[in-house]
Design a protein around this motif. Structure first.
Motif, PDB file in Angstrom:
ATOM      1  N   SER A 165      17.776  71.106  58.510  1.00  0.00           N
ATOM      2  CA  SER A 165      17.220  69.842  58.022  1.00  0.00           C
ATOM      3  C   SER A 165      15.719  69.988  57.825  1.00  0.00           C
ATOM      4  N   PRO A 166      15.308  70.492  56.662  1.00  0.00           N
ATOM      5  CA  PRO A 166      13.866  70.670  56.420  1.00  0.00           C
ATOM      6  C   PRO A 166      13.143  69.333  56.423  1.00  0.00           C
ATOM      7  N   PRO A 167      11.838  69.356  56.639  1.00  0.00           N
ATOM      8  CA  PRO A 167      11.073  68.102  56.619  1.00  0.00           C
ATOM      9  C   PRO A 167      11.194  67.390  55.281  1.00  0.00           C
ATOM     10  N   ASP A 168      11.131  66.070  55.313  1.00  0.00           N
ATOM     11  CA  ASP A 168      11.117  65.325  54.056  1.00  0.00           C
ATOM     12  C   ASP A 168       9.690  65.300  53.498  1.00  0.00           C
ATOM     13  N   THR A 169       9.589  64.947  52.235  1.00  0.00           N
ATOM     14  CA  THR A 169       8.306  64.832  51.548  1.00  0.00           C
ATOM     15  C   THR A 169       8.298  63.515  50.778  1.00  0.00           C
ATOM     16  N   PRO A 170       7.130  63.029  50.392  1.00  0.00           N
ATOM     17  CA  PRO A 170       7.100  61.808  49.572  1.00  0.00           C
ATOM     18  C   PRO A 170       7.929  61.949  48.300  1.00  0.00           C
ATOM     19  N   GLU A 171       7.930  63.149  47.705  1.00  0.00           N
ATOM     20  CA  GLU A 171       8.714  63.367  46.480  1.00  0.00           C
ATOM     21  C   GLU A 171      10.203  63.251  46.770  1.00  0.00           C
ATOM     22  N   GLU A 172      10.643  63.830  47.888  1.00  0.00           N
ATOM     23  CA  GLU A 172      12.064  63.749  48.210  1.00  0.00           C
ATOM     24  C   GLU A 172      12.458  62.321  48.578  1.00  0.00           C
ATOM     25  N   ILE A 173      11.619  61.615  49.301  1.00  0.00           N
ATOM     26  CA  ILE A 173      11.919  60.226  49.654  1.00  0.00           C
ATOM     27  C   ILE A 173      12.152  59.401  48.384  1.00  0.00           C
ATOM     28  N   ALA A 174      11.332  59.616  47.354  1.00  0.00           N
ATOM     29  CA  ALA A 174      11.521  58.910  46.082  1.00  0.00           C
ATOM     30  C   ALA A 174      12.813  59.348  45.408  1.00  0.00           C
ATOM     31  N   GLU A 175      13.128  60.642  45.466  1.00  0.00           N
ATOM     32  CA  GLU A 175      14.391  61.142  44.914  1.00  0.00           C
ATOM     33  C   GLU A 175      15.588  60.461  45.565  1.00  0.00           C
ATOM     34  N   LEU A 176      15.552  60.373  46.880  1.00  0.00           N
ATOM     35  CA  LEU A 176      16.692  59.812  47.609  1.00  0.00           C
ATOM     36  C   LEU A 176      16.905  58.344  47.254  1.00  0.00           C
ATOM     37  N   SER A 177      15.818  57.617  47.041  1.00  0.00           N
ATOM     38  CA  SER A 177      15.943  56.222  46.629  1.00  0.00           C
ATOM     39  C   SER A 177      16.624  56.122  45.271  1.00  0.00           C
ATOM     40  N   ARG A 178      16.228  57.000  44.342  1.00  0.00           N
ATOM     41  CA  ARG A 178      16.865  56.986  43.017  1.00  0.00           C
ATOM     42  C   ARG A 178      18.339  57.390  43.122  1.00  0.00           C
ATOM     43  N   ASN A 179      18.636  58.370  43.947  1.00  0.00           N
ATOM     44  CA  ASN A 179      20.030  58.790  44.126  1.00  0.00           C
ATOM     45  C   ASN A 179      20.888  57.655  44.675  1.00  0.00           C
ATOM     46  N   GLN A 180      20.340  56.912  45.626  1.00  0.00           N
ATOM     47  CA  GLN A 180      21.090  55.790  46.192  1.00  0.00           C
ATOM     48  C   GLN A 180      21.400  54.754  45.122  1.00  0.00           C
ATOM     49  N   HIS A 181      20.399  54.399  44.314  1.00  0.00           N
ATOM     50  CA  HIS A 181      20.613  53.383  43.289  1.00  0.00           C
ATOM     51  C   HIS A 181      21.592  53.872  42.222  1.00  0.00           C
ATOM     52  N   ARG A 182      21.495  55.135  41.846  1.00  0.00           N
ATOM     53  CA  ARG A 182      22.420  55.663  40.840  1.00  0.00           C
ATOM     54  C   ARG A 182      23.851  55.666  41.359  1.00  0.00           C
ATOM     55  N   THR A 183      24.034  56.110  42.598  1.00  0.00           N
ATOM     56  CA  THR A 183      25.384  56.166  43.148  1.00  0.00           C
ATOM     57  C   THR A 183      25.955  54.768  43.325  1.00  0.00           C
ATOM     58  N   ALA A 184      25.129  53.827  43.775  1.00  0.00           N
ATOM     59  CA  ALA A 184      25.600  52.456  43.951  1.00  0.00           C
ATOM     60  C   ALA A 184      26.047  51.844  42.626  1.00  0.00           C
ATOM     61  N   ALA A 185      25.297  52.105  41.561  1.00  0.00           N
ATOM     62  CA  ALA A 185      25.560  51.456  40.269  1.00  0.00           C
ATOM     63  C   ALA A 185      26.534  52.223  39.395  1.00  0.00           C
ATOM     64  N   THR A 186      26.532  53.569  39.475  1.00  0.00           N
ATOM     65  CA  THR A 186      27.338  54.371  38.538  1.00  0.00           C
ATOM     66  C   THR A 186      28.013  55.551  39.226  1.00  0.00           C
ATOM     67  N   GLY A 187      28.310  55.432  40.516  1.00  0.00           N
ATOM     68  CA  GLY A 187      28.792  56.568  41.291  1.00  0.00           C
ATOM     69  C   GLY A 187      30.071  57.196  40.786  1.00  0.00           C
ATOM     70  N   ARG A 188      30.955  56.394  40.187  1.00  0.00           N
ATOM     71  CA  ARG A 188      32.237  56.958  39.725  1.00  0.00           C
ATOM     72  C   ARG A 188      32.174  57.525  38.306  1.00  0.00           C
ATOM     73  N   ASP A 189      31.013  57.479  37.685  1.00  0.00           N
ATOM     74  CA  ASP A 189      30.847  58.108  36.375  1.00  0.00           C
ATOM     75  C   ASP A 189      30.978  59.625  36.549  1.00  0.00           C
ATOM     76  N   PRO A 190      31.984  60.248  35.943  1.00  0.00           N
ATOM     77  CA  PRO A 190      32.191  61.685  36.170  1.00  0.00           C
ATOM     78  C   PRO A 190      31.021  62.547  35.716  1.00  0.00           C
ATOM     79  N   ALA A 191      30.151  62.015  34.892  1.00  0.00           N
ATOM     80  CA  ALA A 191      29.008  62.796  34.412  1.00  0.00           C
ATOM     81  C   ALA A 191      27.734  62.533  35.221  1.00  0.00           C
ATOM     82  N   LEU A 192      27.848  61.742  36.294  1.00  0.00           N
ATOM     83  CA  LEU A 192      26.645  61.352  37.026  1.00  0.00           C
ATOM     84  C   LEU A 192      25.945  62.561  37.635  1.00  0.00           C
ATOM     85  N   LEU A 193      24.634  62.630  37.402  1.00  0.00           N
ATOM     86  CA  LEU A 193      23.805  63.677  37.981  1.00  0.00           C
ATOM     87  C   LEU A 193      22.856  63.057  39.002  1.00  0.00           C
TER      88      LEU A 193
END
Length: 520
Positions: A344-372
């Motif tokens: 579990s490497p340390p988090d960074t401000p960049e990763e914290i922002a990434e994780l927020s975007r990942n959460q919103h994408r998965t919540a809104a479009t998680g079952r889209d088979p093309a979701l990145l």
């Protein structure tokens, strides 16, 4: 993978049997027609301030059921079943109310009509209600009626630093839980009335997103533009505590404008800081510690370290009688162990922002088979990343079965692996299918029917006299304890409030506990 197996071997069966888990489940009380019940919390269920198993969350209409800490999934599910039985039998006599089985709320009245939780006349009881008034001013009451399940988990011999490593990995991989167990892809139209949103209409009175998994955990759910400015680091207890302390002590201009009291003297909120108290911070997982009466949670963590973690992103599954299945609980055990035992490497401000975007994408479009999703600046398919995580979970599931006996953990892992490749079988997909099949394609009609069926299933179960009597005694004792707390108050409420939110009580300093006081 070799590192994981070595670390798993180092844990050993005895420590795995030492895992403890507990469940907190929130549910709205609803009328038979699917509208919010506006009646007070049933007196027969005891005091929501002091009852050990039955309380309320934000609203007087929002029951929270709390289990004790248990050494097995079977035991925690058995106690959760008992608490449900007690509540349903009391609700039967109260205008035939029922528990709403979806995370997204039933038919809501106007925002100001949604009742805040009430906890009596003591300082701590008043503080709880004022805190909820603050939430209503800051975020609106509708958002606070969203309900969910919290899974509390610990393993013997884990240090605070190791728990924070678990938390960092959990946040990185939380998309998998949203995908597998999200069950809120649609809402009643009343929930978004007058709000900006990107939802699409479904029938006459439902709104949805076609690939959504958990609107509860997306932009319409437990989100806050103010809290979005918080880039909380989970690299250590010290960095986490420092981030929260700033949010708890620095005045926030929009909340200063609300003020502590209105011109008539009624309280608007506990504080004008970005967070009134620690519990206001929204997150998918929290480090936790049992606190002493009157102690601030942040002080408890700083003084005695992390005791357990609280998983906060689980939706109510309307197809499960308890809102969560034993298989899901077992998978959470495996998943949390995987988060603990992998690098579990340390988090960074960049990763914290990434994780927020990942959460919103998965919540809104998680079952889209093309979701990145984003991972370390690169893009990766959700399903590919999910299979990587599940591959690491396999030896953990086998080890849990060896420690606990049977094959239930491996079966839970296999079910998760199968669901990852069959999105049409996910709870979120099943909810949409059921709403589309409901009369008028109505979200409210579907959940109301499911809520009726769940209530009837509990009422048909045997209800032993011993169980009823035990909870009757608990209800009476809780009311007596509330009265004791009210009698023992000697401090004016304003002084109590000022002392409780004072910065001095957040750190390792003398006077950090209000002796003889309770905590809001």
């Amino acid at each position: 993978m070799n590192n994981l197996r070595d670390r798993l071997s180092g844990v050993g069966p005895e420590r795995l049997r030492g895992i403890r888990r507990g469940i907190e489940k929130e549910s709205l009380r609803a009328q038979a027609d699917g509208k919010l019940a506006l009646t007070p919390h049933p007196a027969a269920l005891g005091s929501p301030l002091t009852h050990p198993h039955i309380t309320t969350d934000f609203s007087e209409s929002q029951v929270e059921l709390v289990t004790g800490v248990h050494a097995s999934v079977e035991a925690v599910m058995a106690e959760l079943t008992e608490v449900h039985q007690v509540v349903y039998h009391e609700l039967k006599s109260l205008h035939d109310e029922m528990l709403w089985v979806s995370s997204m709320p039933c038919g809501l009245p106007t925002d100001e009509t949604i009742p805040l939780g009430r906890y009596g006349t003591s300082n701590v009881g008043r503080a709880k209600s004022v805190y909820r008034m603050g939430l209503s001013h800051r975020y609106g009451r509708r958002m606070q009626t969203i309900s969910g399940i919290h899974y509390n988990w610990s393993l013997p011999g884990v240090t605070s630093q190791q728990y924070f490593g678990l938390i960092r990995n959990f946040r990185r991989q939380a998309f998998l839980l949203l995908y597998l167990f999200g069950a809120s892809p649609a809402v009643c139209s009343s929930f978004v009335a007058g709000r900006e949103h990107l939802l699409q209409p479904l029938g006459d009175c439902a709104m949805y997103l076609p690939w959504a998994t958990s609107l509860r955990m997306g932009r319409l759910g437990y989100q806050s533009d103010a809290q979005a400015s918080l880039a909380v680091s989970y690299n250590s207890l010290e960095s986490y505590a420092a981030s929260l302390e700033e949010a708890l002590t620095v005045p926030y201009p929009p909340y200063e404008a609300i003020g502590i009291q209105n011109p008539g003297g009624d309280y608007n909120q506990l504080a004008t800081t970005l967070l009134q108290i620690e519990n206001e911070f929204y997150g998918t997982i929290r480090p936790k510690r049992v606190i002493f009466p009157g102690e601030r949670p942040l002080h408890a963590l700083r003084e005695r370290g992390v005791e357990y973690v609280e998983v906060r992103l689980m939706d109510l599954n309307p197809f499960e009688i308890l809102g969560i299945s034993a298989a899901t609980a077992r998978f959470l055990d495996v998943f949390l162990l995987h988060c603990l035992l992998t690098d579990s490497p340390p988090d960074t401000p960049e990763e914290i922002a990434e994780l927020s975007r990942n959460q919103h994408r998965t919540a809104a479009t998680g079952r889209d088979p093309a979701l990145l999703l984003e991972r370390a600046g690169a893009q990766v398919k959700l399903t590919d990343w999910g299979h990587e995580v599940l591959a690491g979970c396999e030896p953990i599931a086998h080890a849990m079965d060896q420690a606990m006996g049977g094959t239930a953990y491996t079966e839970a892992w296999r079910a998760a692996r199968a669901a990852l490749s069959a999105p049409e079988q996910l709870p979120s997909a099943r909810v949409l299918q059921a709403v589309q099949a409901a009369q008028g394609q109505s979200f409210k009609n579907f959940v109301a029917e499911q809520s009726h069926s769940t209530r009837d299933a509990f009422l048909m179960q045997p209800y032993p006299d011993a169980l009823r009597d035990r909870y009757d005694h608990m209800a009476v004792a809780s009311m007596e304890e509330q009265r004791r707390i009210e009698r023992s108050d000697t401090m004016p409420f304003e002084e109590y409030r000022r002392q409780y939110v004072s910065p001095e009580r957040l750190g390792l300093r003398p006077g950090a506990v209000m002796v003889g006081a309770e905590s809001p």
